[in-house]
Design a protein around this motif. Structure first.
Motif, PDB file in Angstrom:
ATOM      1  N   PRO A 151       0.601  -0.165  -3.874  1.00 25.30           N
ATOM      2  CA  PRO A 151      -0.589   0.130  -3.067  1.00 25.30           C
ATOM      3  C   PRO A 151      -1.082   1.561  -3.264  1.00 25.30           C
ATOM      4  O   PRO A 151      -0.283   2.501  -3.346  1.00 25.30           O
ATOM      5  N   ILE A 152      -2.406   1.718  -3.316  1.00 27.41           N
ATOM      6  CA  ILE A 152      -3.024   3.018  -3.527  1.00 27.41           C
ATOM      7  C   ILE A 152      -3.669   3.566  -2.264  1.00 27.41           C
ATOM      8  O   ILE A 152      -3.728   4.789  -2.084  1.00 27.41           O
ATOM      9  N   ASP A 153      -4.192   2.721  -1.390  1.00 24.03           N
ATOM     10  CA  ASP A 153      -4.680   3.248  -0.110  1.00 24.03           C
ATOM     11  C   ASP A 153      -3.627   4.202   0.434  1.00 24.03           C
ATOM     12  O   ASP A 153      -2.433   3.872   0.438  1.00 24.03           O
ATOM     13  N   SER A 154      -4.050   5.363   0.897  1.00 23.97           N
ATOM     14  CA  SER A 154      -3.070   6.376   1.313  1.00 23.97           C
ATOM     15  C   SER A 154      -2.142   5.838   2.392  1.00 23.97           C
ATOM     16  O   SER A 154      -0.950   6.164   2.421  1.00 23.97           O
ATOM     17  N   GLU A 155      -2.666   4.981   3.274  1.00 28.31           N
ATOM     18  CA  GLU A 155      -1.852   4.438   4.355  1.00 28.31           C
ATOM     19  C   GLU A 155      -0.787   3.484   3.819  1.00 28.31           C
ATOM     20  O   GLU A 155       0.390   3.570   4.192  1.00 28.31           O
ATOM     21  N   ASN A 271      -1.467  16.579   1.972  1.00 22.19           N
ATOM     22  CA  ASN A 271      -2.880  16.910   2.100  1.00 22.19           C
ATOM     23  C   ASN A 271      -3.712  15.670   1.812  1.00 22.19           C
ATOM     24  O   ASN A 271      -3.316  14.814   1.016  1.00 22.19           O
ATOM     25  N   PRO A 272      -4.876  15.547   2.458  1.00 27.37           N
ATOM     26  CA  PRO A 272      -5.716  14.355   2.247  1.00 27.37           C
ATOM     27  C   PRO A 272      -6.395  14.386   0.883  1.00 27.37           C
ATOM     28  O   PRO A 272      -7.521  14.858   0.729  1.00 27.37           O
ATOM     29  N   ASP A 273      -5.702  13.873  -0.118  1.00 26.31           N
ATOM     30  CA  ASP A 273      -6.196  13.852  -1.493  1.00 26.31           C
ATOM     31  C   ASP A 273      -5.634  12.607  -2.160  1.00 26.31           C
ATOM     32  O   ASP A 273      -4.423  12.428  -2.224  1.00 26.31           O
ATOM     33  N   MET A 274      -6.515  11.731  -2.661  1.00 28.00           N
ATOM     34  CA  MET A 274      -6.070  10.449  -3.198  1.00 28.00           C
ATOM     35  C   MET A 274      -5.258  10.579  -4.480  1.00 28.00           C
ATOM     36  O   MET A 274      -4.621   9.618  -4.920  1.00 28.00           O
TER      37      MET A 274
END
Length: 396
Positions: A151-155, A271-274
């Motif tokens: 899975p790639i979605d950060s969650e 940090n919020p970075d995909m």
């Protein structure tokens, strides 16, 4: 390793696609772009092909394919251009492709993502709609193949990192009490409720933490994105809807958590970075540099949490109901949402009407089992027709 892994990027011109190519470019000894796709952004795809020199490129129609091929030929770039859904599935399942980044937004990503699974690729899943629409069929295809799904979605990537490797036997079997999906709350978390009907598309797309495309930004503002992620989590981690809880966390530093029966709560922070989940999935089970700066907890200072406001975010309630109904309900939910978001972005409806369209469409028919892909696509088409009729009736 005999040479760099060959990576197909479905949706190369979007934010996930560009982040994937950034990580790939940092590790030319490990990864090479094999195929890049875009629907209509010929100029952007041309630039990416000049930079990354893939074997194939795919665009949405014949005219755009001719235009792109002319541009590439004039620059002596030996990339072959393919067309449409057939081209997407071809590069997703190509024998020489090792990894497929599934980053096409919406229902359009379903068939090529399934093709990659059926061809036993390492599939990096950023297209949550593929699982939302066809969860049971998708997971059966995964079991029937030798594909590896990451899975790639950060969650979901965070949850994956916080679960033991044998999570597929069910959450209760590994001592998990619940999954905690974190959500930023988007740009309207604190906006007075009586002002929601007047917000603009640009305001909805101004996410406080993440840089994303316009469709997913609107989904984040309505929290439908979190509803779709709830459905996706149920399929990925064999969870029941009641085992997945959504928690608003405005800082977007904790990307999700897993609550165990012994009282332990494991969280993945960053940090919020995909590029972080992309690098994790590309290299798994190893770790590589993603280009993301280290998290400074002292600078972050505080981590806040709150329950989502059901009145402010009705889409989250509607998505949970669709998850509980199962069958064709999630496919219809997704289709109605895609139509509604497009109407909002084009100025045809108010932000608060997105939920109204979706709820009205879902109320038109009971969910039925999705026994094959044709059932899923038929439900998708019926929902789009119903949503379009809703818009026509409103305009009259």
């Amino acid at each position: 390793m005999s040479g760099p892994l060959q990576v197909t990027v479905l949706g190369a011109t979007g934010s996930i696609g560009l982040s994937t190519l950034d990580v790939i470019a940092r590790h030319p000894d490990r990864y090479q772009a094999f195929a890049l796709t875009a629907f209509s952004r010929v100029a952007e795809l041309h630039q990416l092909c000049c930079r990354h020199r893939p074997r194939y490129a795919v665009v949405g129609d014949t005219d755009k394919a001719r235009e792109l091929q002319r541009r590439l030929d004039s620059d002596s770039i030996k990339t072959r251009v393919l067309v449409g859904e057939g081209g997407l599935s071809e590069v997703a399942a190509h024998p020489e492709a090792d990894v497929v980044m599934a980053a096409i937004v919406g229902a359009a990503g379903l068939r090529p993502t399934l093709a990659a699974v059926q061809a036993s690729k390492r599939v990096l899943l950023a297209n949550k709609e593929a699982l939302v629409m066809s969860g049971a069929l998708f997971m059966q295809a995964l079991r029937d193949s030798e594909a590896v799904l990451l899975p790639i979605d950060s969650e979901h990537n965070a949850i994956f990192q916080c679960l033991p490797s044998n999570y597929s036997q069910g959450l209760s079997g590994i001592g998990v009490r619940r999954i905690l999906l974190t959500a930023s709350g988007g740009p309207f978390r604190q906006l007075p409720l009586d002002q929601l009907a007047a917000v603009t598309a640009d305001q909805a797309c101004a996410h406080p933490n993440w840089s994303m495309g316009r469709k997913i930004s609107v989904d984040s503002a309505s929290m439908m994105n979190k509803g779709l992620e709830l459905i996706e989590a149920c399929w990925l981690f064999d969870a029941r809807p009641e085992q997945v809880e959504v928690v608003i966390h405005p800082q977007s530093v904790i990307h999700s958590m897993v609550d165990y029966v012994d009282g332990s709560v494991l969280a993945q922070l960053g940090n919020p970075d995909m590029r972080t989940p992309i690098a994790h999935a590309l290299a798994w089970p190893e770790r590589i540099d993603s280009g993301v700066s280290a998290l400074d907890l002292l600078k972050t200072g505080r981590l806040d949490f709150e329950a989502p406001d059901q009145q402010r975010f009705p889409c989250l309630r509607i998505a949970r109901q669709a998850a509980q109904e199962g069958g064709t309900a999630p496919a219809m939910l997704n289709a109605a949402n895609e139509v509604a978001v497009d109407a909002f972005l084009s100025g045809r409806i108010r932000f608060t009407e997105i939920a109204s369209i979706i709820e009205d469409v879902l109320a038109l028919e009971a969910s039925v089992p999705a026994r094959c892909l044709a059932d899923v696509l038929s439900a998708d088409a019926r929902a789009r027709t119903a949503a379009a009729r809703w818009l026509q009736d409103r305009d009259c």
